[in-house]
Design a protein around this motif. Structure first.
Motif, PDB file in Angstrom:
ATOM      1  N   LEU A  41       0.293 100.471  11.963  1.00 34.97           N
ATOM      2  CA  LEU A  41      -0.164  99.420  11.059  1.00 34.97           C
ATOM      3  C   LEU A  41      -0.260  99.912   9.612  1.00 34.97           C
ATOM      4  O   LEU A  41      -0.137  99.110   8.676  1.00 34.97           O
ATOM      5  N   GLN A  42      -0.474 101.200   9.412  1.00 35.22           N
ATOM      6  CA  GLN A  42      -0.563 101.732   8.057  1.00 35.22           C
ATOM      7  C   GLN A  42       0.809 102.016   7.454  1.00 35.22           C
ATOM      8  O   GLN A  42       0.949 102.065   6.231  1.00 35.22           O
ATOM      9  N   GLN A  43       1.810 102.196   8.272  1.00 37.68           N
ATOM     10  CA  GLN A  43       3.147 102.495   7.754  1.00 37.68           C
ATOM     11  C   GLN A  43       3.755 101.317   7.010  1.00 37.68           C
ATOM     12  O   GLN A  43       4.543 101.501   6.091  1.00 37.68           O
ATOM     13  N   ASN A  44       3.402 100.115   7.392  1.00 40.68           N
ATOM     14  CA  ASN A  44       3.908  98.921   6.712  1.00 40.68           C
ATOM     15  C   ASN A  44       2.883  97.814   6.899  1.00 40.68           C
ATOM     16  O   ASN A  44       2.342  97.632   7.996  1.00 40.68           O
ATOM     17  N   ALA A  45       2.636  97.064   5.811  1.00 40.24           N
ATOM     18  CA  ALA A  45       1.610  96.019   5.873  1.00 40.24           C
ATOM     19  C   ALA A  45       1.985  94.879   6.808  1.00 40.24           C
ATOM     20  O   ALA A  45       1.113  94.149   7.293  1.00 40.24           O
ATOM     21  N   GLU A  46       3.276  94.715   7.102  1.00 39.09           N
ATOM     22  CA  GLU A  46       3.727  93.627   7.964  1.00 39.09           C
ATOM     23  C   GLU A  46       4.017  94.085   9.389  1.00 39.09           C
ATOM     24  O   GLU A  46       4.536  93.288  10.186  1.00 39.09           O
ATOM     25  N   ASN A  47       3.709  95.327   9.713  1.00 33.95           N
ATOM     26  CA  ASN A  47       3.906  95.790  11.085  1.00 33.95           C
ATOM     27  C   ASN A  47       2.944  95.092  12.034  1.00 33.95           C
ATOM     28  O   ASN A  47       1.836  94.695  11.645  1.00 33.95           O
ATOM     29  N   SER A  48       3.373  94.979  13.266  1.00 33.19           N
ATOM     30  CA  SER A  48       2.532  94.373  14.303  1.00 33.19           C
ATOM     31  C   SER A  48       2.609  95.233  15.553  1.00 33.19           C
ATOM     32  O   SER A  48       3.617  95.874  15.827  1.00 33.19           O
ATOM     33  N   VAL A  49       1.497  95.210  16.349  1.00 33.27           N
ATOM     34  CA  VAL A  49       1.384  96.040  17.545  1.00 33.27           C
ATOM     35  C   VAL A  49       0.810  95.198  18.675  1.00 33.27           C
ATOM     36  O   VAL A  49      -0.121  94.402  18.462  1.00 33.27           O
ATOM     37  N   GLY A  50       1.371  95.362  19.857  1.00 33.94           N
ATOM     38  CA  GLY A  50       0.852  94.723  21.065  1.00 33.94           C
ATOM     39  C   GLY A  50       0.485  95.761  22.107  1.00 33.94           C
ATOM     40  O   GLY A  50       0.897  96.927  22.025  1.00 33.94           O
TER      41      GLY A  50
END
Length: 364
Positions: A41-50
């Motif tokens: 999540l810190q690598q890119n502001a638009e990243n998403s994780v499930g």
């Protein structure tokens, strides 16, 4: 860092109760998953994780950027059942297919702490499907499993890996904190080379020991990545600024030339106006000197009497010439008949000798 959607797949089988990791494999797996989620999540502001559990093949939370929801799902997962690796990969692939942001890359992070019972051919087939769908795979093996399980997981990674080596396999030996191993691995730091075994060490050239302070090492890594991205952006903008500066200078030079031409035109117009005013000055003076008739008459009637004034001026000139001619025809003064006066006048002239015989003859 590039945009990416990640599914974290946890092993929640009964083998995760093993105590070879403090306090258990399952809790160590949760800490390592927290680290991976925070890094993604810190690598890119638009990243998403499930988050998904591979024992029940259930999606705890679909891909999102809500850190609180993700951490809550990690804390609520419970140990039960047996590992279903192939089924878990298929469900995670469906979760990535229905992600909210279709842009960016896709990745699976598999935590495996149980013996792999799936067939190697089935795993290779699943890896090829992931490669076909452009889904990268990172496998983290916890504990000292048998060589067969490690070989199966490595075959899965090789089948899913593309030409740019976007898939990685990390083995964490017993007694080592998984977070300390992952902090310096390509799972958390994509720019670090592939790793096959765990251990502490410097986090990719960082000035701190990642095994002592993994959070500080992660913060430094993110800061270095942001600074590198900013420098690359400046280097890309520099040629564009140079190309835009040259047309600006050309426009400025063109504007200067236009201003000079405009100024020269104005000066020529002013000189022409001055010449016309000088030509009109004598006529205006003559018109002002001419006597006005009918003082109460408006000024707009003055041009009607210009011809009459010119005739009067010509008559006055003729009178002056006639008077001058008459004065020349008049008799000379009587003083010129007096010899004494003439001699006195001649003696006063420079270079004239009154006693000259020729002068004497003329005066006589």
């Amino acid at each position: 860092m590039p945009l990416e959607c990640t599914m974290v797949c946890l092993d929640t089988s009964e083998h995760m109760r093993n105590g070879d990791f403090a306090p258990t494999r399952h809790e160590s797996q949760q800490d390592a998953a927290n680290l991976v989620v925070g890094a993604k999540l810190q690598q890119n502001a638009e990243n998403s994780v499930g988050v998904l559990t591979m024992a029940t093949c259930r999606v705890l939370v679909s891909p999102t950027d809500d850190m609180g929801k993700i951490l809550a799902s990690l804390a609520d997962c419970r140990v039960a059942g047996s590992l279903k690796l192939v089924e878990g990969i298929q469900v995670a692939q469906l979760a990535l297919k229905h992600r909210r942001n279709k842009n960016g890359g896709q990745r699976l992070v598999l935590f495996v702490g149980s013996p792999v019972e799936a067939d190697e051919k089935a795993l290779v087939k699943a890896g090829k499907v992931l490669k076909k769908n452009n889904i990268a795979v990172d496998v983290v093996q916890l504990g000292s499993q048998d060589d067969a399980s490690s070989r199966k997981l490595e075959s899965l990674v090789e089948a899913a890996s593309s030409s740019n080596d976007n898939c990685h396999f990390v083995r964490v030996p017993a007694g080592v904190v998984p977070s300390d191993v992952l902090i310096s691995s390509p799972v958390v730091q994509p720019d670090v080379g592939s790793s096959s075994s765990g251990g502490g060490g410097l986090g990719g050239g960082l000035p701190v020991d990642a095994s002592l302070d993994p959070e500080l090492a992660l913060a430094l890594r993110v800061s270095m990545e942001e600074e590198r991205a900013r420098q690359q952006q400046q280097q890309q903008q520099a040629p564009a600024q140079e190309t835009t500066t040259t047309p600006a200078l050309d426009d400025a030079a063109g504007e200067d030339e236009d201003a000079l031409l405009q100024r020269a035109l104005e000066m020529s117009m002013i000189e022409a106006q001055q010449g016309a005013s000088e030509e009109e000055a004598p006529s205006s003076d003559a018109a002002a000197a001419a006597p006005r008739q009918g003082g109460d008459q408006p000024a707009v009637d003055a041009p009607q009497h210009m011809d009459l004034d010119d005739d009067q001026d010509q008559g006055e000139d003729q009178d002056m010439q006639r008077a001058l001619a008459m004065s020349k025809e008049e008799a000379p003064s009587a003083d010129f008949y007096d010899p004494q006066f003439v001699n006195q006048m001649l003696s006063s002239l420079p270079g004239v000798d009154p006693n000259d015989p020729s002068i004497q003859v003329s005066t006589d």
